[in-house]
Design a protein around this motif. Structure first.
Motif, PDB file in Angstrom:
ATOM      1  N   ALA A   1       0.832  -1.205   0.000  1.00 26.91           N
ATOM      2  CA  ALA A   1       0.000   0.000   0.000  1.00 26.91           C
ATOM      3  C   ALA A   1       0.863   1.250   0.000  1.00 26.91           C
ATOM      4  CB  ALA A   1      -0.921  -0.006   1.215  1.00 26.91           C
ATOM      5  N   ILE A   2       1.900   1.265   0.853  1.00 28.66           N
ATOM      6  CA  ILE A   2       2.779   2.433   0.918  1.00 28.66           C
ATOM      7  C   ILE A   2       3.446   2.664  -0.423  1.00 28.66           C
ATOM      8  CG2 ILE A   2       4.970   3.205   1.907  1.00 28.66           C
ATOM      9  CD1 ILE A   2       4.117   2.245   4.548  1.00 28.66           C
ATOM     10  N   ASN A   3       3.681   1.573  -1.138  1.00 33.31           N
ATOM     11  CA  ASN A   3       4.375   1.618  -2.413  1.00 33.31           C
ATOM     12  C   ASN A   3       3.474   2.055  -3.566  1.00 33.31           C
ATOM     13  OD1 ASN A   3       6.574   1.305  -3.916  1.00 33.31           O
ATOM     14  ND2 ASN A   3       6.689  -0.915  -3.778  1.00 33.31           N
ATOM     15  N   GLN A   4       2.145   1.899  -3.402  1.00 35.83           N
ATOM     16  CA  GLN A   4       1.227   2.141  -4.519  1.00 35.83           C
ATOM     17  C   GLN A   4       1.346   3.535  -5.141  1.00 35.83           C
ATOM     18  OE1 GLN A   4      -0.924   0.321  -6.623  1.00 35.83           O
ATOM     19  NE2 GLN A   4       0.510  -1.088  -5.682  1.00 35.83           N
ATOM     20  N   PRO A   5       1.376   4.620  -4.337  1.00 32.80           N
ATOM     21  CA  PRO A   5       1.427   5.934  -4.973  1.00 32.80           C
ATOM     22  C   PRO A   5       2.568   6.070  -5.975  1.00 32.80           C
ATOM     23  CG  PRO A   5       1.111   6.173  -2.618  1.00 32.80           C
ATOM     24  CD  PRO A   5       1.315   4.724  -2.873  1.00 32.80           C
ATOM     25  N   PHE A   6       3.754   5.637  -5.553  1.00 33.37           N
ATOM     26  CA  PHE A   6       4.918   5.737  -6.432  1.00 33.37           C
ATOM     27  C   PHE A   6       4.748   4.856  -7.661  1.00 33.37           C
ATOM     28  CE2 PHE A   6       9.013   4.036  -7.728  1.00 33.37           C
ATOM     29  CZ  PHE A   6       9.654   5.203  -8.063  1.00 33.37           C
ATOM     30  N   THR A   7       4.318   3.587  -7.453  1.00 32.27           N
ATOM     31  CA  THR A   7       4.133   2.652  -8.561  1.00 32.27           C
ATOM     32  C   THR A   7       3.123   3.205  -9.571  1.00 32.27           C
ATOM     33  OG1 THR A   7       4.359   0.992  -6.858  1.00 32.27           O
ATOM     34  CG2 THR A   7       3.801   0.218  -9.023  1.00 32.27           C
ATOM     35  N   LEU A   8       2.021   3.762  -9.038  1.00 32.68           N
ATOM     36  CA  LEU A   8       1.007   4.320  -9.937  1.00 32.68           C
ATOM     37  C   LEU A   8       1.591   5.427 -10.798  1.00 32.68           C
ATOM     38  CD1 LEU A   8      -2.291   4.595  -7.870  1.00 32.68           C
ATOM     39  CD2 LEU A   8      -1.758   3.052  -9.748  1.00 32.68           C
TER      40      LEU A   8
END
Lengths: 296, 343
Positions: free
Chosen positions: A166-173
């Motif tokens: 979840a923490i990683n999602q913003p960057f991945t998106l």
């Protein structure tokens, strides 16, 4: 710009200045690692020498304690076998691989949708992701702890994996969004004209061409999971710790017992995978950093 | 793309972000308004065969456990935690402003309050490391760009290491070297002929070494981005500047820097966000006596046996407010651009 025209006219003092500057920077960047790798094969009085750091180079005490051999693997034996660092390494492998795979699966779907939508709410989701990206991880952790204790899911690997995803999602998106923007729209739209549904078009047309972007984004997801300290140190019980919290937790106990070299050996062991990563994926890392910059 | 398809694609990712980023923020806010239960005390009379009877006051563990099970958050405290000495310290600041010996006195006394101490280090770290790292990164980019092709690859390889390294591990590696019995620390003692010189002992030196670590680990990112930007500087513009008689420095000043300015905004934004959460180097350098950060305060409240959820929550909320203030210029600009596009 062409190198030839500029370098032809470069005066000698400037060339010397540039060379010296680069040499200083490379030493600054690389020497701490070389020094620590070298020192991890010595005994503590050599690596942390009060007399002279030549001891660390020649291994004076290492020779004395080790039948004349100036290298020793005691630190590694102590860390990996005595203090069971292998368990932490295994946990790190599970966490990083799962986080990378799950983040990429969610991220490719989401990033694709964001790149093709072009509506207002897609824009706002991206802005929200930017704000989420800026949240210090530890502030989120202080929100997790109490609910996780209540639900009795604290301390186990799956919880940490989901949180890191979840923490990683913003960057991945963001990364995958800008990557999918660079794939021409016509490609999947013509597939849809031929009768594919949106999901079929994604599967048959986009998936085969998306791998360069996915590999680059995957590298950064891997790094985030691997380098994390704030989340894993608070959310994992001591049996389930990954490498980084493990190093920090046995730093305290090890220092009292005079076994700092265990920590040095563990630190070097945890650096090796990163070294290999840069060695093989230097091009992708550089292009990933710049892709975010140029388009984001 | 129809709404339905869009949400079908983005739903998993959105659920993850709402559950584990948005809800925790709400949870943090609720927590910050509560405080741990006061201890339930009972009077216990203990009688001994020959000693007579004594009454003792003890903590009633059974009643405490029951209370905790009933209300795990603790009791409602309103904004109390925000205003106490550990956070905004409103009363203490009032007292300091009411009676003091001039500006220096005010500054030192406010600095001694834990929240302001952490805030000042966090802000100094953000606003010193970011520009220095960007300047260093830009200089490395210019220098690497001038190197012959063969050496570029290895130089980039080594330059990436300080950035890619796990922050805790990187800070430990540097800390072991600058300790008084590490190579740099010992050499400095020798150089200044002062056997008591220690980077840990003085606040100034601790700050300096933490800032040095910050620049060391942040510079490679600016370098990579600026280096990529340099490859896109239009050759024609440079050539015409040369024909017009622009010196090397003038070409950098009037052609290259304006070309890289948008990239610089991006780099500054990312690095400010990342430096605002500075945390691992403080643990790695064991620097908490002389330098703390907001993230470290939260970590400190949560580790240890008594987990101070209320206090950690309040610091977290204040940190989030800080992040939003930091991002405000960007958010406002995007908002304006977006409105512009719509009109």
């Amino acid at each position: 710009m062409s190198d030839a025209t500029l370098s032809q006219k470069r005066p000698l003092p400037l060339t010397i200045l540039i060379t010296v500057f680069i040499v200083i920077w490379v030493v600054l960047a690389a020497f701490p690692f070389i020094w620590t790798v070298w020192g991890s094969f010595k005994v503590e009085p050599d690596f942390f020498s009060r007399q002279s750091w030549w001891n660390a180079i020649f291994g004076t005490y290492t020779q004395a304690q080790n039948d004349g051999n100036s290298f020793t693997g005691d630190g590694y034996y102590g860390a990996w076998v005595t203090r069971e660092f292998w368990r932490a390494a295994g946990n790190t492998a599970i966490v990083t691989v799962s986080v990378t795979i799950i983040s990429l699966t969610l991220g490719t779907l989401g990033g694709y949708a964001l790149a093709r939508s072009g509506r207002g709410y897609a824009f706002w989701i991206l802005i929200l992701a930017l704000v989420f990206r800026a949240m210090p991880h530890i502030t989120l952790v202080s929100g997790y702890l109490l609910p996780f204790f209540q639900l009795n899911i604290w301390g186990v690997l799956p919880t940490s994996i989901i949180v890191l995803v979840a923490i990683n999602q913003p960057f991945t998106l963001w990364m995958l969004h800008s990557f999918f923007l660079s794939i021409p729209k016509d490609l999947d739209e013509s597939a849809m004209v031929d009768g594919c549904s949106r999901f079929e078009a994604f599967r048959r047309v986009i998936i085969p061409v998306m791998w360069p972007g996915v590999v680059t984004t995957g590298l950064f997801s891997f790094l985030l999971a691997y380098n994390d300290f704030a989340t894993t140190s608070m959310l994992l019980s001591s049996d389930n710790q990954t490498m980084v919290p493990k190093i920090s937790s046995f730093l305290g106990s090890v220092q009292e017992q005079g076994n700092v070299m265990f920590a040095v050996a563990a630190v070097v062991s945890a650096t090796v995978p990163l070294f290999i990563l840069v060695l093989f994926f230097q091009r992708q890392i550089v292009s990933g950093l710049t892709a975010g910059a140029v388009k984001g | 793309m129809p709404h339905k398809t869009f949400f079908a694609f983005i739903l998993p990712s959105l659920i993850a972000m709402v559950l584990f980023i948005a809800l925790p923020i709400v949870s943090v806010i609720v927590q910050s308004l509560h405080v741990e239960h006061a201890r339930v005390l009972v009077e216990v009379e203990s009688c001994q065969p020959f000693g007579g009877c004594t009454t003792e006051t003890r903590v009633d563990t059974a009643a405490m456990a029951e209370l905790r099970a009933e209300k795990p958050m603790g009791q409602f405290n309103g904004l109390g935690t925000y205003l106490n000495r550990g956070h905004l310290a409103v009363n203490e600041i009032g007292a300091i402003l009411a009676s003091n010996n001039g500006f220096g006195d005010i500054a030192t006394r406010i600095y001694n309050l834990p929240f302001y101490k952490a805030l000042s280090f966090t802000l100094v770290f953000c606003f010193v490391v970011t520009p220095l790292a960007m300047a260093l990164g830009f200089a490395i980019a210019l220098a690497v760009n001038a190197l012959p092709k063969v050496t570029k690859g290895p130089v980039i390889f080594f330059s990436l290491l300080p950035m890619i390294i796990t922050p805790l591990i990187g800070s430990l590696i540097l800390y072991w070297m600058i300790q008084s019995n590490g190579i740099i620390g010992a050499s400095l003692q020798h150089l200044f002929n002062d056997p008591t010189l220690s980077l840990r002992a003085s606040p100034v030196l601790t700050w300096a070494s933490l800032l040095f670590y910050g620049v060391w680990t942040n510079a490679p990112f600016s370098f990579v981005v600026f280096y990529a930007g340099l490859q896109t500087v239009p050759g024609d513009t440079l050539e015409s500047a040369m024909i017009d008689g622009a010196s090397r420095w003038e070409r950098i000043r009037f052609v290259i820097i304006p070309h890289l300015a948008p990239l610089a905004t991006f780099v500054a934004l990312v690095q400010l966000m990342d430096n605002f959460r500075v945390f691992e180097p403080i643990v790695g350098f064991s620097a908490e006596a002389n330098a703390t950060s907001l993230s470290w305060l939260i970590f400190n409240d949560l580790s240890g046996d008594a987990k101070l959820f209320g206090s950690a929550g309040a610091t977290s909320v204040l940190t989030i407010v800080g992040v939003i203030v930091l991002l405000m210029p960007v958010l406002i600009r995007t908002w304006q651009e977006f409105n512009h596009k719509v009109v």
